[in-house]
Design a protein around this motif. Structure first.
Motif, PDB file in Angstrom:
ATOM      1  N   ASP A  96      23.629 -56.291 -38.567  1.00 41.75           N
ATOM      2  CA  ASP A  96      22.977 -55.794 -39.772  1.00 41.75           C
ATOM      3  C   ASP A  96      23.965 -55.616 -40.910  1.00 41.75           C
ATOM      4  OD1 ASP A  96      20.125 -55.451 -39.388  1.00 41.75           O
ATOM      5  OD2 ASP A  96      20.668 -54.037 -37.804  1.00 41.75           O
ATOM      6  N   GLN A  97      23.446 -55.739 -42.111  1.00 44.70           N
ATOM      7  CA  GLN A  97      24.192 -55.423 -43.319  1.00 44.70           C
ATOM      8  C   GLN A  97      23.597 -54.161 -43.943  1.00 44.70           C
ATOM      9  OE1 GLN A  97      24.603 -58.790 -45.931  1.00 44.70           O
ATOM     10  NE2 GLN A  97      25.052 -60.201 -44.283  1.00 44.70           N
ATOM     11  N   GLY A  98      24.339 -53.599 -44.895  1.00 41.90           N
ATOM     12  CA  GLY A  98      23.867 -52.379 -45.521  1.00 41.90           C
ATOM     13  C   GLY A  98      24.273 -51.125 -44.777  1.00 41.90           C
ATOM     14  N   ARG A 202      16.127 -63.985 -44.785  1.00 47.75           N
ATOM     15  CA  ARG A 202      15.173 -63.086 -45.441  1.00 47.75           C
ATOM     16  C   ARG A 202      15.061 -61.769 -44.669  1.00 47.75           C
ATOM     17  NH1 ARG A 202      11.260 -63.692 -49.334  1.00 47.75           N
ATOM     18  NH2 ARG A 202       9.821 -61.925 -49.425  1.00 47.75           N
ATOM     19  N   ASP A 203      14.937 -61.869 -43.348  1.00 46.44           N
ATOM     20  CA  ASP A 203      14.831 -60.656 -42.541  1.00 46.44           C
ATOM     21  C   ASP A 203      16.101 -59.817 -42.645  1.00 46.44           C
ATOM     22  OD1 ASP A 203      12.285 -61.367 -41.671  1.00 46.44           O
ATOM     23  OD2 ASP A 203      13.064 -62.475 -39.955  1.00 46.44           O
ATOM     24  N   VAL A 204      17.263 -60.479 -42.580  1.00 48.04           N
ATOM     25  CA  VAL A 204      18.542 -59.769 -42.653  1.00 48.04           C
ATOM     26  C   VAL A 204      18.665 -59.053 -43.991  1.00 48.04           C
ATOM     27  CG1 VAL A 204      21.051 -60.038 -42.690  1.00 48.04           C
ATOM     28  CG2 VAL A 204      19.677 -61.338 -41.053  1.00 48.04           C
ATOM     29  N   ALA A 209      18.348 -54.453 -47.919  1.00 47.65           N
ATOM     30  CA  ALA A 209      17.817 -53.890 -49.161  1.00 47.65           C
ATOM     31  C   ALA A 209      17.163 -52.538 -48.912  1.00 47.65           C
ATOM     32  CB  ALA A 209      16.809 -54.859 -49.780  1.00 47.65           C
ATOM     33  N   GLU A 210      16.442 -52.423 -47.803  1.00 47.07           N
ATOM     34  CA  GLU A 210      15.792 -51.152 -47.474  1.00 47.07           C
ATOM     35  C   GLU A 210      16.829 -50.066 -47.229  1.00 47.07           C
ATOM     36  OE1 GLU A 210      12.543 -49.357 -44.266  1.00 47.07           O
ATOM     37  OE2 GLU A 210      13.097 -51.483 -44.236  1.00 47.07           O
ATOM     38  N   ARG A 218      16.386 -57.769 -56.306  1.00 44.13           N
ATOM     39  CA  ARG A 218      17.701 -57.456 -56.881  1.00 44.13           C
ATOM     40  C   ARG A 218      18.822 -57.824 -55.906  1.00 44.13           C
ATOM     41  NH1 ARG A 218      19.916 -51.348 -58.165  1.00 44.13           N
ATOM     42  NH2 ARG A 218      22.120 -51.894 -58.294  1.00 44.13           N
ATOM     43  N   LEU A 219      18.612 -57.552 -54.620  1.00 45.46           N
ATOM     44  CA  LEU A 219      19.624 -57.911 -53.633  1.00 45.46           C
ATOM     45  C   LEU A 219      19.833 -59.424 -53.600  1.00 45.46           C
ATOM     46  CD1 LEU A 219      21.506 -56.853 -51.385  1.00 45.46           C
ATOM     47  CD2 LEU A 219      19.669 -57.355 -49.770  1.00 45.46           C
TER      48      LEU A 219
END
Length: 267
Positions: A96-98, A202-204, A209-210, A218-219
């Protein structure tokens, strides 16, 4: 035609980037094998290549399974002859990112590194073993911009990419005396893969973004930004570069990573 008479295998060939690379190879004269996990996507790429007058073979293969890769490579050689080009564009929805690194468990940190390095090594090794007999060939992998420039909250994908790039450089040194070239492709974020091409990105990026509390749109702008060119990188640009790098016109290039970040990463 840049690749006339060549046999090419694209792992991840049903994906947004892999499909574009496969079509570009076919356009330039190569016979193409597309392999991946989703048969319907592979069949769609092969059908489009056939409609444009070229030859493609589609087969479902788990490119994380070294034995499955070896079997597929053997079948490809039996069907069309020696492998001249092998490209790994496999995308895996793992990690995951974020999230800050310090919030991750050791398995969460290692999952992307292990998965991406595993598939790239499995396909490169299988191709190299056949190319050694033929005394020539080109092996290619892709990596993200974070492999060169760290980006906070991008997870361990940068470390995965750096490991792939290091593997490519070492393979180039070991395989070069046999006429085999190994070239990496470092890509910037490509918004169109998530916007309209059905990529796992897209899922990643939606999850990222969430977590970051920013709109998905924006992301997308941010992942494709950072360079001086007007607009983000596209899959067509990646495919055209890959076709050139796989061709004899790039015969002097090995042990290097082509910077396809649209200027977002400056060497």
């Amino acid at each position: 035609m840049l690749l006339n008479g060549k046999n090419a295998i694209v792992y991840g060939g049903g994906g947004a980037v892999g499909g574009a690379v496969a079509r570009a190879f076919a356009h330039h004269g190569a016979t193409v094998h597309v392999a991946g996990r989703t048969q319907a996507k592979l069949d769609a790429v092969a059908a489009r290549i056939a409609a444009e007058g070229s030859t493609a073979h589609a087969e479902r293969v788990d490119a994380l399974d070294e034995e499955a890769v070896e079997r597929h490579m053997a079948r490809a050689v039996d069907r069309t002859g020696p492998v001249d080009i092998c490209v790994n564009t496999v995308g895996i929805d793992v990690g995951d990112q974020g999230l800050p690194l310090v919030s991750m468990s050791v398995p969460e940190f290692l999952d992307p590194i292990t998965a991406y390095l595993r598939t790239n090594f499995a396909t490169a090794r299988a191709a190299a073993r056949r190319m050694l007999d033929a005394r020539g060939g080109v092996i290619m992998s892709v990596s993200p911009p974070m492999a060169r420039v760290p980006v906070a909250l991008s997870g361990s994908f940068g470390m995965a990419g750096a490991a792939i790039e290091a593997m490519c450089r070492q393979l180039a040194m070991e395989l070069g005396p046999s006429g085999i070239r190994v070239v990496g492709l470092r890509l910037n974020g490509i918004p169109e893969t998530a916007e309209r091409l059905g990529s796992h990105t897209r899922d990643v990026w939606e999850r990222a973004a969430e977590r970051l509390g920013v709109p998905f749109e924006r992301l997308l702008e941010e992942v494709g930004a950072g360079g001086p060119l007007p607009g983000p990188l596209t899959v067509r640009q990646v495919a055209d570069a890959a076709a050139f790098l796989a061709s004899d016109r790039a015969a002097g290039l090995t042990g290097t990573v082509a910077n396809l970040t649209a200027g977002a990463v400056v060497d």
